[in-house]
Write an enzyme that holds these catalytic residues in place. Structure first.
Site, PDB file in Angstrom:
ATOM      1  N   MET A 278      -8.418   8.221   9.185  1.00 39.59           N
ATOM      2  CA  MET A 278      -8.830   8.693   7.849  1.00 39.59           C
ATOM      3  C   MET A 278      -9.961   9.718   7.945  1.00 39.59           C
ATOM      4  SD  MET A 278      -8.826   4.887   6.113  1.00 39.59           S
ATOM      5  CE  MET A 278      -9.799   4.242   7.490  1.00 39.59           C
TER       6      MET A 278
ATOM      7  N   ASP B  56       0.825  -1.202   0.000  1.00 44.68           N
ATOM      8  CA  ASP B  56       0.000   0.000   0.000  1.00 44.68           C
ATOM      9  C   ASP B  56       0.857   1.249   0.000  1.00 44.68           C
ATOM     10  OD1 ASP B  56      -2.316  -1.413   0.039  1.00 44.68           O
ATOM     11  OD2 ASP B  56      -2.810  -1.032   2.128  1.00 44.68           O
TER      12      ASP B  56
ATOM     13  N   LYS C  58      -4.032   2.196  -2.434  1.00 43.64           N
ATOM     14  CA  LYS C  58      -4.844   2.158  -1.225  1.00 43.64           C
ATOM     15  C   LYS C  58      -4.445   3.239  -0.231  1.00 43.64           C
ATOM     16  CE  LYS C  58      -7.750  -0.161  -0.825  1.00 43.64           C
ATOM     17  NZ  LYS C  58      -9.111   0.079  -1.378  1.00 43.64           N
TER      18      LYS C  58
END
Length: 497
Positions: free
Chosen positions: A174, A41, A62
């Site tokens: 996030m 990632d 990602k």
């Protein structure tokens, strides 16, 4: 669960941790060294790929809100690679922990559906690591006895947050893009607008930034500071401890933000030098300059060493391992060296000899080929065989020949220039200081990228090789150690590199 050491195909879902490569687990490092393929990632530190130079590397992205492969495509690619060529060992390398908003469960189910053996190697989640690196304990006696981890990508709404009223600390992953909405929903659900909040960007790395505020203004503070993903937001009274416990402040370190390219002339594990530089705040990239291939002269090596009772000189750790591998490939072993006397050019080479079952009979007081040649206890007319690559060690040869000692090179490996990736070239272009830890490294860097760098070099011998290759902006370590080279980087930067 099937033992991955016994079977292939096999998939390992590996957590890469929050960012600092030093926080990788021992099991994760082991799986990377064994891997045939690594799907990684964007949030997995790219320096971890130095652990698996033998593997096929596939960037599957990602990173939040950035273009990347779909999860369905990643699942399919992971299964495909594991089944190729009769079975391969695949590592799916993911930032943080695979099962903490990492979609590792979906990937494990894809393996199960395909009949693939799979394991999960947990990683240190940024959910707790980011707060820790900001000096914020998610639980603290008398302040917080519970915490919850939530994703910031979903719109939970105030009704969902109302169910968390009894949780002391909330950690959002996030969440930067939706932070204003999240804060508003928390307040609507009953959280006090004055509740302390902090957002930590690039936790555990030299780029780490921490901003603090309250639930009422944290979104505005983050926006004004220009803080973006990847980031973790912590909400709760424990945030007040940040001011007292803020132990990791990379901006206060002497090499804070300095971009340093560590040139490597060996493949394998991450560099100890990179760790020393990162500990002083540097942003480090490792650049592989050379690759080593086995010699095509194995029988000549065995013939030259059979019955030899003079001095064998080793000037690098690579020479030690290459000689042992050459002997084993020819069906021989260290007993072939029973009559020889062993010399090492420095403590690192002597250590490599010990690790392979050989003891150096002589190591000069000062490291380096020139000092080895000048002080080796051999007399005029004697023969010294240097074990090395196709290139003679000029300093050693000159020092020996000046004393009337015969010199001959035994080639046990070959050195070739590595192909630099676009990322490596970009890192070199951005570097404010590069490190040169060997003469081969100096020549290799000049060959693949030129000499227009400010360079910290490990010692006089490397400095001479660097100047001969065309480098002019050089700072030489006062001691030929990794710590000394780290000091030289700091001095180079202090001089306005």
């Amino acid at each position: 669960m099937t033992d991955p050491s016994l079977s292939a195909p096999f998939v390992s879902l590996v957590g890469a941790g929050p960012g600092d490569p030093g926080l990788l687990t021992l099991r994760a490092a082991e799986r990377l060294r064994e891997a045939d393929v690594v799907l990684y990632d964007a949030l997995a530190n790219p320096e971890l790929l130095n652990l698996c130079p033998q593997a096929e590397w596939l960037d599957v992205g990602k990173r939040g809100f950035s273009p990347s492969m779909s999860q369905q495509d990643i699942n399919a690619l992971m299964v495909q690679k594991a089944l190729e060529n009769g079975g391969r060992r695949v590592v799916r390398l993911k930032g943080g922990d695979p099962f903490v908003f990492g979609r590792g469960g979906e990937e494990a189910l894809a393996c199960a559906a395909a009949g693939l053996a799979c394991e999960v190697v947990p990683g240190i989640s940024s959910a707790v690591a980011a707060a820790a690196y900001a000096g914020i304990p998610v639980t603290h006696r008398g302040v917080a006895k519970s915490f919850a981890v939530l994703t910031g990508t979903d719109q939970h709404g105030s009704a969902a947050y109302a169910g968390l009223s009894g949780v002391d600390t909330l950690v959002f992953l996030m969440a930067v893009k939706h932070l204003e909405r999240i804060a508003a929903d928390l307040i609507a659900a009953g959280r006090d607008p004055r509740t302390p909040a902090a957002t930590i960007q690039w936790a555990s790395t030299p780029q780490q930034r921490v901003v603090t505020g309250t639930l009422a203004d944290i979104a505005a503070v983050v926006r004004e500071a220009g803080v973006g993903a990847p980031a973790v937001t912590v909400v709760g009274e424990v945030v007040r401890l940040h001011e007292s416990l803020n132990w990791f402040v990379p901006q206060a370190l002497p090499l804070s933000g300095v971009q340093v390219a560590v040139t490597r002339t060996r493949a394998g594990t991450g560099s100890a030098l990179a760790g020393l530089l990162a500990a002083r705040g540097a942003q480090v990239s490792e650049i592989p300059l050379l690759r080593f291939t086995p010699t095509g002269k194995r029988r000549e090596v065995v013939g030259a060493l059979s019955g030899f009772d003079g001095w064998l000189a080793f000037t690098s750790e690579q020479a030690v391992s290459a000689l042992v591998d050459t002997l084993l490939a020819e069906g021989r072993d260290l007993r072939l060296l029973a009559g020889a006397k062993i010399a090492a050019a420095g403590s690192g080479t002597a250590r490599a000899l010990r690790e392979r079952g050989l003891r150096a009979d002589f190591v000069p007081e000062r490291s380096g080929s020139a000092h080895l040649g000048a002080t080796l206890p051999a007399g005029a007319g004697e023969l010294v065989l240097q074990v090395g690559s196709q290139e003679p060690e000029a300093d050693l040869a000159q020092a020996l020949l000046a004393r009337g000692i015969e010199y001959h090179l035994i080639e046990v490996f070959r050195v070739e220039a590595a192909e630099l990736s676009a990322e490596h070239r970009a890192n070199l272009a951005a570097a404010q200081v590069v490190t040169l830890a060997s003469s081969a490294g100096a020549r290799g860097l000049a060959q693949v990228a030129g000499t227009g760098f400010t360079a910290a070099v490990i010692g006089p011998q490397t400095e001479r090789a660097a100047r001969a290759a065309g480098f002019t902006r050089l700072v030489t370590a006062q001691e030929a150690t990794l710590e000394g080279l780290t000091d030289a980087v700091q001095r180079a930067w202090g001089r306005g590199a």
